[in-house]
Scaffold this motif. Sequence first.
Motif: not given
Length: 67
Positions: A35-46, A48-53
């Motif tokens: 699915x298409x992801x809005x740039x703001x959602x992409x930023x938020x996801x990244x 979260x991923x960095x915090x998880x790492x």
Amino acid sequence: MQVTVQDNNVEKAIKVLKRKLIKEGIFRQLKEKRWHEKPSQTKRRKERQSLRRLRRQMARARARTKS
């Protein structure tokens, strides 16, 4: 990527291939591209991923020092 089938054991070869694909992150990339992801959602996801790492690395470091 290559997986060898030994003794006609295709099921085991499929499991090994799947494990390799998961480790490489191929399944995650496919899931993200569905699915298409809005740039703001992409930023938020990244973020979260960095915090998880970071949390995972810190937990592993704590486990090493306790041993």
